[in-house]
Design an enzyme around this catalytic site. Structure first.
Site, mmCIF file in Angstrom:
data_model
loop_
_atom_site.group_PDB
_atom_site.id
_atom_site.type_symbol
_atom_site.label_atom_id
_atom_site.label_comp_id
_atom_site.label_asym_id
_atom_site.label_seq_id
_atom_site.Cartn_x
_atom_site.Cartn_y
_atom_site.Cartn_z
ATOM 1 N N ASN A 37 0.824 -1.212 0.000
ATOM 2 C CA ASN A 37 0.000 0.000 0.000
ATOM 3 C C ASN A 37 0.861 1.267 0.000
ATOM 4 O OD1 ASN A 37 -2.404 1.370 -0.022
ATOM 5 N ND2 ASN A 37 -3.040 0.808 2.045
ATOM 6 N N HIS A 122 -14.673 -5.434 10.469
ATOM 7 C CA HIS A 122 -14.294 -4.102 10.942
ATOM 8 C C HIS A 122 -15.530 -3.285 11.256
ATOM 9 C CE1 HIS A 122 -10.007 -3.493 9.264
ATOM 10 N NE2 HIS A 122 -10.187 -4.734 9.640
ATOM 11 N N ARG A 147 -13.844 -6.095 15.119
ATOM 12 C CA ARG A 147 -12.833 -5.137 15.564
ATOM 13 C C ARG A 147 -13.539 -3.804 15.746
ATOM 14 N NH1 ARG A 147 -7.844 -2.483 12.068
ATOM 15 N NH2 ARG A 147 -9.412 -0.918 11.642
ATOM 16 N N TYR A 159 -6.992 7.740 12.041
ATOM 17 C CA TYR A 159 -6.690 6.589 11.194
ATOM 18 C C TYR A 159 -7.625 5.421 11.480
ATOM 19 C CZ TYR A 159 -4.115 3.277 8.465
ATOM 20 O OH TYR A 159 -3.782 2.363 7.527
ATOM 21 N N ASP A 220 -7.488 -2.274 17.391
ATOM 22 C CA ASP A 220 -6.180 -2.010 16.774
ATOM 23 C C ASP A 220 -5.658 -0.670 17.279
ATOM 24 O OD1 ASP A 220 -3.992 -1.743 15.112
ATOM 25 O OD2 ASP A 220 -5.070 -2.298 13.277
ATOM 26 N N HIS A 222 -2.818 0.609 16.230
ATOM 27 C CA HIS A 222 -2.050 1.213 15.135
ATOM 28 C C HIS A 222 -0.687 1.764 15.570
ATOM 29 C CE1 HIS A 222 -5.149 0.567 12.207
ATOM 30 N NE2 HIS A 222 -6.036 1.247 12.893
ATOM 31 N N GLU A 246 -4.322 -5.138 19.278
ATOM 32 C CA GLU A 246 -3.373 -5.242 18.157
ATOM 33 C C GLU A 246 -2.466 -4.016 18.088
ATOM 34 O OE1 GLU A 246 -5.456 -5.461 14.438
ATOM 35 O OE2 GLU A 246 -3.693 -4.869 13.271
ATOM 36 N N GLU A 272 1.687 -6.824 11.351
ATOM 37 C CA GLU A 272 1.267 -6.567 9.966
ATOM 38 C C GLU A 272 2.347 -5.864 9.154
ATOM 39 O OE1 GLU A 272 -2.260 -4.264 10.974
ATOM 40 O OE2 GLU A 272 -1.391 -2.518 10.008
ATOM 41 N N ARG A 293 0.267 -11.288 13.112
ATOM 42 C CA ARG A 293 -0.578 -10.517 12.197
ATOM 43 C C ARG A 293 -0.022 -10.441 10.781
ATOM 44 N NH1 ARG A 293 -4.859 -9.253 11.464
ATOM 45 N NH2 ARG A 293 -4.857 -6.998 11.348
ATOM 46 N N HIS A 322 -3.211 -10.806 8.449
ATOM 47 C CA HIS A 322 -3.675 -9.473 8.080
ATOM 48 C C HIS A 322 -4.574 -9.552 6.838
ATOM 49 C CE1 HIS A 322 -2.395 -5.040 7.209
ATOM 50 N NE2 HIS A 322 -3.422 -5.087 8.011
ATOM 51 N N ASP A 326 -6.090 -3.940 1.228
ATOM 52 C CA ASP A 326 -4.866 -3.806 0.435
ATOM 53 C C ASP A 326 -4.138 -5.133 0.268
ATOM 54 O OD1 ASP A 326 -4.633 -2.352 3.193
ATOM 55 O OD2 ASP A 326 -2.610 -3.090 2.862
ATOM 56 N N GLU A 349 -8.876 -11.977 9.682
ATOM 57 C CA GLU A 349 -9.474 -10.667 9.431
ATOM 58 C C GLU A 349 -10.166 -10.699 8.066
ATOM 59 O OE1 GLU A 349 -6.559 -7.562 9.074
ATOM 60 O OE2 GLU A 349 -7.995 -6.005 9.605
ATOM 61 N N TRP A 412 1.258 6.000 13.531
ATOM 62 C CA TRP A 412 -0.139 6.109 13.137
ATOM 63 C C TRP A 412 -1.032 6.281 14.339
ATOM 64 C CZ3 TRP A 412 -0.530 1.299 9.544
ATOM 65 C CH2 TRP A 412 0.162 1.569 8.353
HETATM 66 O O1 EZ4 Z 1 -3.426 -0.021 8.355
HETATM 67 O O2 EZ4 Z 1 -3.689 -2.338 5.686
HETATM 68 O O3 EZ4 Z 1 -5.243 -4.155 10.872
HETATM 69 N N1 EZ4 Z 1 -5.325 -3.546 9.864
HETATM 70 C C1 EZ4 Z 1 -4.758 -2.400 9.597
HETATM 71 C C2 EZ4 Z 1 -4.881 -1.882 8.191
HETATM 72 C C3 EZ4 Z 1 -3.581 -1.259 7.743
HETATM 73 C C4 EZ4 Z 1 -3.548 -1.080 6.255
HETATM 74 C C5 EZ4 Z 1 -2.236 -0.461 5.792
HETATM 75 O O4 EZ4 Z 1 -2.137 -0.549 4.421
HETATM 76 O O5 EZ4 Z 1 -4.158 -1.808 10.460
HETATM 77 O O6 EZ4 Z 1 -5.933 -0.992 8.067
HETATM 78 CO CO CO Z 2 -3.662 -3.293 12.097
#
Ligand code: EZ4
Ligand code: CO
Length: 412
Positions: A37, A122, A147, A159, A220, A222, A246, A272, A293, A322, A326, A349, A412
């Site tokens: 991505n 999600h 999630r 995000y 998550d 992030h 996560e 991930e 992940r 993961h 993407d 997921e 993030w």
């Molecule tokens: O941020 O795949 O757990 N999933 C994630 C995703 C990632 C994206 C990054 O390209 O955190 O949303």
């Molecule tokens: Co993630």
């Protein structure tokens, strides 16, 4: 049998995907996902300019040997671009092997260890009302795990948070497409960890009381917390029994999770952004995580991910591959076949791809009662309509950047 040609398609049916198409001298084709991505063209060039020429004429059945050759021959081992390119070739060779055998790939990987794969969806909402609507939509579709991500009071767009459409469909793509006349750089978002740490436990409390004890709840982080902040959150969430927390800390700092482990029994998932088993060495041998992940797409394909899962299995650590949009339908198929076959599967997921993407990549997965199955089509079970793919050329799109209120660049 040998490899006659390797094509690389970059297509953008709503979002960008990189696919390797390996063709044998007698016309069998295999598909592999190399989508990275925001850095898609780097992988496409790596494959076209540096990998494809070295493989023409080689024995397509030597999957392990080809993996080791692509891993070692550049001298510069690992890294996301290299390992996405290795992944694309590896998946395509497994696809070809299973097509030749006339079986779905999971049968070559040891056969089914279970009847299907428990998935999580999600659920996302800018506020609790929208979040509840999203969760309800997924529960009605049969999901047993969700999630949950939500907005933080005082912050704007953050995000991974967006309101789902009615019925739970969540097509949010974090990599923003750039308009033709826009500057070629990512969007920027503002972040405040203290506000998040105050808010999130109240969200879990609300969702638990609304949806009861059985629904699995995931979250998550992030990579946004420092170890001591992550330890606090993991401990604060414990009463609500999350399935996992996560990416609570930046993944590359493996020892950070020692502190989190010392302070809570909340299960942890990470990986991930990892691309090799070595990224997990401390995490696995010290049992600092419960779920890995990684994706096949970013961790060297079926061969790389299988190697990792064998290592993790020795420590009782399970998969949580993961599966964002993407990872292309080809990468997703690799997860479903491997997840069905390995002993230490945990959860998958599942963010369904858009209708536009599924017109270009035709899949044979099935979904019922919250469970996915890769289907019985020989190979990976995905077809790429190259003509349809060509109608959607690459469009620049980047993941956003996070800054603190004072402008400091943050995770993030
Ligand atoms: O941020 O795949 O757990 N999933 C994630 C995703 C990632 C994206 C990054 O390209 O955190 O949303
Ligand atoms: Co993630």
């Amino acid at each position: 049998m040998s490899i006659r040609s390797i094509d690389v398609d970059v297509t953008s049916p709503g979002r960008n995907f990189v696919t390797a198409i390996v063709t044998t001298d007698d016309g069998v084709t295999g598909l592999g996902d190399g989508t990275l991505n925001g850095r898609e063209l780097a992988v496409a060039s790596y494959l076209r300019d540096h990998v494809a020429p070295t493989l023409i004429g080689r024995d397509e059945t030597q999957i392990e040997s080809t993996w080791q050759y692509l891993y070692r021959s550049p001298y510069w081992r690992r890294g996301p671009v290299t390992m996405a390119a290795v992944a694309a070739i590896d998946m395509a060779l497994w696809d070809i092997a299973a097509k030749r055998a006339g079986v779905p790939l999971y049968r070559l990987l040891g056969g089914a260890s279970r009847t299907g794969l428990m998935t999580y969806a999600h659920a996302s909402g800018t506020d609790l009302e929208h979040l509840d609507d999203a969760i309800r939509g997924y529960v009605e579709q049969g999901f047993r795990a969700v999630r949950i991500q939500t907005g933080v009071p005082g912050l704007g767009q953050i995000y991974g948070v967006h309101d789902s459409a009615p019925g739970g469909a969540y097509e949010y793509e974090p990599a923003g497409r750039l308009a033709a006349d826009a500057p070629r750089r990512p969007e920027e978002e503002t972040w405040d960890t203290a506000a998040y740490l105050r808010h999130l436990p109240t969200v879990f409390e609300h969702v638990r009381s609304e949806f009861g004890p059985e629904l699995h709840l995931l979250h998550d982080g992030h990579h946004r917390m420092r170890p001591i902040e992550a330890a606090r959150l993991a401990s604060d969430l414990e009463p609500y029994r999350p399935f996992w927390l996560e990416d609570c800390t930046p993944g590359e700092d493996q020892s950070a999770l020692r502190l989190v482990r010392e302070h809570s029994t909340t299960p942890l998932a990470i990986g991930e952004v990892f691309n090799s088993v070595f990224d997990y060495q401390t995490l696995i041998t010290e049992r600092l995580i419960d779920y890995v992940r990684s994706s096949a797409t970013h961790a060297g394909g079926v061969t790389g991910l299988r190697q990792l899962m064998t290592f993790a299995g020795i420590y009782g650590i399970r998969s949580g591959f993961h599966g964002p949009t993407d990872v292309s339908p080809v990468g997703m198929a690799a997860h479903l076949h491997l997840g069905l076959a390995i002993h230490n599967f945990g959860i998958q997921e599942y963010m369904p791809h858009s209708a536009r993407t599924l017109e270009v990549f035709r899949t044979s997965f099935t979904f019922a009662d919250g469970m996915l199955h890769p289907g019985e089509t020989p190979g990976l079970g995905v077809e790429l309509d190259r003509e349809a793919a060509a109608a959607h050329p690459y469009e620049p799109a980047y993941l956003p950047v996070n800054r603190l209120r004072d402008g400091t660049v943050h995770d993030w």
